[in-house]
Scaffold this motif. Structure first.
Motif, PDB file in Angstrom:
ATOM      1  N   TYR A 661       0.832  -1.209   0.000  1.00  0.00           N
ATOM      2  CA  TYR A 661       0.000   0.000   0.000  1.00  0.00           C
ATOM      3  C   TYR A 661       0.866   1.258   0.000  1.00  0.00           C
ATOM      4  CZ  TYR A 661      -2.970   3.716   1.894  1.00  0.00           C
ATOM      5  OH  TYR A 661      -3.617   4.909   2.102  1.00  0.00           O
ATOM      6  N   ASP A 662       1.880   1.291   0.864  1.00  0.00           N
ATOM      7  CA  ASP A 662       2.733   2.481   0.965  1.00  0.00           C
ATOM      8  C   ASP A 662       3.461   2.749  -0.363  1.00  0.00           C
ATOM      9  OD1 ASP A 662       1.972   2.862   3.565  1.00  0.00           O
ATOM     10  OD2 ASP A 662       3.719   1.852   4.437  1.00  0.00           O
ATOM     11  N   ALA A 712     -10.147   8.217  -1.683  1.00  0.00           N
ATOM     12  CA  ALA A 712     -10.853   8.277  -0.398  1.00  0.00           C
ATOM     13  C   ALA A 712     -11.162   6.875   0.123  1.00  0.00           C
ATOM     14  CB  ALA A 712     -12.135   9.085  -0.563  1.00  0.00           C
ATOM     15  N   LYS A 713     -11.589   5.975  -0.758  1.00  0.00           N
ATOM     16  CA  LYS A 713     -11.869   4.600  -0.332  1.00  0.00           C
ATOM     17  C   LYS A 713     -10.600   3.908   0.133  1.00  0.00           C
ATOM     18  CE  LYS A 713     -15.940   3.882  -3.250  1.00  0.00           C
ATOM     19  NZ  LYS A 713     -16.554   3.136  -4.364  1.00  0.00           N
ATOM     20  N   ALA A 718      -7.319   1.858   4.700  1.00  0.00           N
ATOM     21  CA  ALA A 718      -6.032   1.930   5.408  1.00  0.00           C
ATOM     22  C   ALA A 718      -6.235   2.316   6.864  1.00  0.00           C
ATOM     23  CB  ALA A 718      -5.111   2.923   4.712  1.00  0.00           C
ATOM     24  N   ALA A 719      -7.165   3.247   7.097  1.00  0.00           N
ATOM     25  CA  ALA A 719      -7.447   3.676   8.476  1.00  0.00           C
ATOM     26  C   ALA A 719      -7.997   2.525   9.309  1.00  0.00           C
ATOM     27  CB  ALA A 719      -8.434   4.830   8.452  1.00  0.00           C
ATOM     28  N   LYS A 720      -8.662   1.567   8.648  1.00  0.00           N
ATOM     29  CA  LYS A 720      -9.213   0.404   9.346  1.00  0.00           C
ATOM     30  C   LYS A 720      -8.197  -0.733   9.468  1.00  0.00           C
ATOM     31  CE  LYS A 720     -13.808   1.358   7.417  1.00  0.00           C
ATOM     32  NZ  LYS A 720     -14.833   0.875   6.466  1.00  0.00           N
ATOM     33  N   GLY A 721      -7.031  -0.533   8.845  1.00  0.00           N
ATOM     34  CA  GLY A 721      -6.012  -1.573   8.888  1.00  0.00           C
ATOM     35  C   GLY A 721      -6.199  -2.658   7.848  1.00  0.00           C
ATOM     36  N   ASP A 722      -7.139  -2.477   6.932  1.00  0.00           N
ATOM     37  CA  ASP A 722      -7.369  -3.448   5.853  1.00  0.00           C
ATOM     38  C   ASP A 722      -6.537  -3.012   4.655  1.00  0.00           C
ATOM     39  OD1 ASP A 722      -8.265  -5.104   3.847  1.00  0.00           O
ATOM     40  OD2 ASP A 722     -10.402  -4.767   4.180  1.00  0.00           O
ATOM     41  N   PHE A 727      -4.805  -1.258  -0.683  1.00  0.00           N
ATOM     42  CA  PHE A 727      -3.899  -1.312  -1.830  1.00  0.00           C
ATOM     43  C   PHE A 727      -4.680  -1.377  -3.144  1.00  0.00           C
ATOM     44  CE2 PHE A 727      -2.011  -3.985  -5.103  1.00  0.00           C
ATOM     45  CZ  PHE A 727      -0.858  -3.272  -5.381  1.00  0.00           C
ATOM     46  N   LEU A 728      -5.733  -2.223  -3.195  1.00  0.00           N
ATOM     47  CA  LEU A 728      -6.491  -2.385  -4.436  1.00  0.00           C
ATOM     48  C   LEU A 728      -7.194  -1.086  -4.836  1.00  0.00           C
ATOM     49  CD1 LEU A 728      -7.959  -5.953  -3.877  1.00  0.00           C
ATOM     50  CD2 LEU A 728      -6.179  -5.296  -5.496  1.00  0.00           C
ATOM     51  N   TRP A 729      -7.728  -0.357  -3.845  1.00  0.00           N
ATOM     52  CA  TRP A 729      -8.347   0.923  -4.185  1.00  0.00           C
ATOM     53  C   TRP A 729      -7.296   1.965  -4.551  1.00  0.00           C
ATOM     54  CZ3 TRP A 729     -12.802   1.671  -6.049  1.00  0.00           C
ATOM     55  CH2 TRP A 729     -13.882   0.849  -5.707  1.00  0.00           C
ATOM     56  N   ALA A 730      -6.104   1.857  -3.956  1.00  0.00           N
ATOM     57  CA  ALA A 730      -5.005   2.742  -4.369  1.00  0.00           C
ATOM     58  C   ALA A 730      -4.573   2.423  -5.798  1.00  0.00           C
ATOM     59  CB  ALA A 730      -3.822   2.596  -3.414  1.00  0.00           C
TER      60      ALA A 730
END
Length: 760
Positions: A661-662, A712-713, A718-722, A727-730
């Motif tokens: 994700y990062d 935003a999604k 990410a804020a939920k730790g999922d 990553f997929l929405w990124a």
């Protein structure tokens, strides 16, 4: 022009560069390919550099394909096939519900769906006798019908069936202001259909000419305001409307005025013997304005719900007259000033030029040589001739040049094209063509103000002109430079789509087609589609036995991506193309279901089918639209009746974590900097002065808005730790950025090449 001078003109600056680079010179290429100076000059006259456009556009009949062919002049590049009387898969014509309705309504006869058409004579709409670039009309000889094509998007909008004819050939021809479109019958038959024995041919068989009323505001033919004229049982052929002094009159050829009925199988001489025995046939001269008055006064007979002016009424009211014409003619062509008519007979070496003024004088004086068997007055041919010019063997069709008194006539038997003066009655030039020319086409050559410059020979045989492709050869359209007294053959173009009979050419700058539709347009009605959707409003509605999908397409996904239905359901899929960028067309096809849509920017189209077999059916975009085109996919899941879903969770193919994700977010941030720099350039120049760029900017803005939503999604997950879904929405955020960058860079290139200027 000497060769050295030609080389200097064509390749100025190129030879020096080629010497430095070791590339071939023009002389090298000419030697290698066996070209001479004349060849190179012809090539220079037709070559259209990359990015440049043609001066004229041609609309050619597609013969047995039932379609229309569009190509440019002088390049002779084919631009489009327009689906008319037969399905055309690339455009989804005959596959989406909207075009199926038009095609099915225009193809149903006596319970049969006719899937074949034989297009012959296209006609462009006119204003004051000149092409206006708004509509195109085309006939079908086999199944008498006429189609309307709107040139705002080059799509068929209407097909009307002739309710009284069994065959036709003399359509389409338009009046000077497109009030009416002529469609003339070909082979005599009982009007309205039905059985009448051939022994009653002369008594019960008839020809006809239909005057279809056109409503320009609606862009549609109005059958209820149209009428026909009953004619003798000759084989009517081509027609033309008068213009200027002859406006209000129309003219229709005929052949087989012998009214002969063959029967070679029973020992009678064939039709071709009995139908060519006389030296002349009959030209029908019709006062259609008088016919319009009779129609409005109700002086007609109803046949299959259609108003027909009976021959006896037309004779009594002074509406119909006959003039002998050279035998077996194929075309009557009114001169640009409307004062003269030219007629050629394929079995006569002359072209006959009639004077409309003399025709009117004979009618007003009641000076007739007699009547035909049906009581139609016959005007003596010698009383109305202006000139008779011997051109050669098999004269067939005439068109006009921009120069006064200059005409072009095809010579079928001689395989030649004649350029001649119809005022003085002399031949100017002839040129051989290849082979057996039928119709010809001059630029806007049947209008009040022809454009000149080029002529195209529409040849019936190609023989040895192209590489062999089997016994069935392509047709050969030959481009001829007619700008000087001496004509020059420039180009052979193969056409491998039916036998094109006739074509019309219009100055390209008169055409103003759309590059996109307003959002959610039904292209066949040109109105807002009731099932169109905006992004984020997609949905699936279910009722017992029926599933209706309201979806969208955009680079590079179809929404919804999974459609679940039950075996036996009636399914309708409505898809709206959300794109605004020019040429961003999407397609849609479902495996094994005969579903095929073409979705141009802004268009909404539908496909209905029955999910009659349980299974898994992939669907996908059929137009390569982006780097991730192949990923633009989905599944139609047809569940067996009574199927119960389980709670088993699907296993992911790959699982992503925080590091993934990062890394993706870092790339996205860098990508945004590139986008910002492109945006900075675009907004620093006068981009609003470039309409295509304005559309690209709108499209890019949409993509950025979608990117913001995906971002935003991603951040929410990410804020939920999922981090898997984050990553997929990124990744989706990045895909929208890529599309934005692609559009932006296209806009930037367009502005740079178009000479955009800096603004404050």
């Amino acid at each position: 022009m000497k060769l050295a001078s030609l080389l200097a003109t064509v390749s100025f600056g190129v030879l020096t560069a080629s010497q430095a680079m070791g590339a071939e010179s023009l002389q090298d290429v000419m030697k290698r390919r066996g070209l001479n100076e004349k060849d190179v000059l012809a090539a220079a006259k037709t070559y259209t550099p990359t990015g440049k456009r043609d001066e004229f556009l041609v609309f050619s009949s597609g013969g047995q394909s039932g379609q229309v062919i569009v190509y440019g002049i002088p390049s002779m590049r084919i631009l489009k096939y327009i689906g008319v009387f037969t399905p055309e898969p690339w455009q989804g014509y005959g596959y989406d519900d909207e075009s199926k309705k038009i095609l099915d309504e225009g193809s149903n006869i006596d319970g049969r769906q006719v899937k074949f058409g034989d297009t012959h004579h296209p006609a462009l709409s006119e204003t004051n006798g000149d092409y206006d670039g708004q509509y195109l009309f085309i006939n079908d000889k086999n199944f008498p019908r006429l189609a309307v094509i709107d040139l705002k998007d080059f799509e068929t909008k209407q097909i009307v069936k002739n309710p009284i004819m069994m065959s036709e050939h003399g359509g389409a021809f338009v009046s000077p202001n497109t009030d009416y479109i002529i469609e003339a019958s070909q082979y005599a038959a009982p009007l309205g259909g039905g059985f009448v024995p051939l022994e009653q041919f002369n008594e019960k068989y008839r020809g006809a000419v239909t005057y279809w009323k056109f409503n320009r505001e609606k862009g549609r033919i109005e059958p209820e305001n149209s009428f026909s004229l009953e004619l003798p049982p000759y084989s009517q052929d081509l027609s033309d409307f008068g213009k200027g002094p002859s406006d209000g009159w129309s003219f229709t050829n005929s052949f087989c005025s012998e009214r002969y009925v063959g029967g070679i199988e029973s020992g009678r001489p064939p039709f071709e013997a009995g139908c060519s025995a006389k030296d002349t046939d009959f030209l029908h001269v019709v006062n259609w304005k008088k016919g319009e008055e009779l129609f409005k006064a109700g002086k007609t007979k109803q046949i299959n719900g259609h108003a027909v002016i009976e021959m006896a009424t037309a004779i009594k009211e002074g509406m119909l007259f006959l003039i002998p014409e050279p035998k077996s003619p194929h075309g009557v062509d009114v001169t640009p000033d409307g004062k003269l008519l030219t007629v050629s007979g394929k079995l006569d070496s002359h072209v006959t030029v009639y004077s409309f003024e003399k025709i009117q004088a004979a009618i007003k004086a009641g000076k007739f040589s007699g009547k035909d068997e049906y009581g139609v007055p016959i005007i003596d041919m010698k009383d109305v001739i202006h000139k008779q010019v011997e051109l050669g063997l098999g004269p067939l069709h005439t068109q006009y040049d921009a120069k006064p008194c200059v005409a072009y006539t095809s010579l079928y038997v001689d395989s030649m094209l004649a350029k001649w003066d119809f005022c003085e009655g002399k031949v100017i030039d002839k040129i051989s063509i290849h082979y057996n020319i039928g119709h010809l086409m001059a630029m806007e050559g049947d209008t009040a103000h022809p454009a000149g410059k080029y002529v195209v020979a529409l040849n019936k045989l190609a023989i040895d002109r192209f590489n062999p492709v089997g016994p069935l050869h392509p047709q050969n359209h030959q481009l001829i430079d007619a700008s000087n007294d001496k004509m020059q053959l420039l180009y052979d173009m193969p056409l491998p789509l039916g036998e094109p009979h006739y074509a019309v050419a219009i100055a390209a700058d008169k055409l103003k087609p759309h590059v996109r539709y307003p959002h959610g347009t039904d292209s066949r009605t040109e109105e807002k589609h009731p099932a169109s959707v905006r992004a984020g409003k997609e949905r699936i509605e279910r009722t017992p036995g029926k599933v209706e999908v309201f979806g969208s397409v955009i680079r590079s996904h179809i929404t919804p991506e999974i459609m679940e239905v039950t075996e036996g359901d009636e399914v309708t899929v409505h898809l709206t193309n959300l794109e605004r960028a020019e040429d961003e067309t999407h397609g849609f096809a479902i495996s094994k279901h005969n579903v095929n849509l073409s979705l141009e920017p802004g268009k909404t189209a539908s496909a209905s089918f029955k999910a009659n077999k349980a299974g898994v059916y992939p669907y996908y975009c059929t137009e390569f639209c982006s780097a991730l085109h192949l990923e633009m996919q989905g599944y139609l899941i047809v569940q067996p009746a009574g199927y119960k879903a389980t709670d088993v969770k699907a296993k992911e193919g790959v699982t992503y974590g925080k590091a993934d994700y990062d890394a993706r977010v870092k790339t996205n941030v860098e990508t945004q900097k590139v986008i910002d720099s492109v945006v900075g350039y675009i907004t620093s120049v006068n981009y609003k002065d470039f309409a295509p760029v304005v559309a690209l900017v709108e499209d890019a803005t949409d993509q950025l808005n979608f990117a913001a939503g995906a971002k935003a999604k991603s951040e929410d997950y990410a804020a939920k730790g999922d981090f898997h879904n984050a990553f997929l929405w990124a990744e989706q955020w990045f895909q929208y950025q890529v599309k934005t960058a692609d559009i932006g860079l296209r806009a930037k290139t367009f502005l740079e090449q178009g000479g955009a200027k800096k603004v404050k």
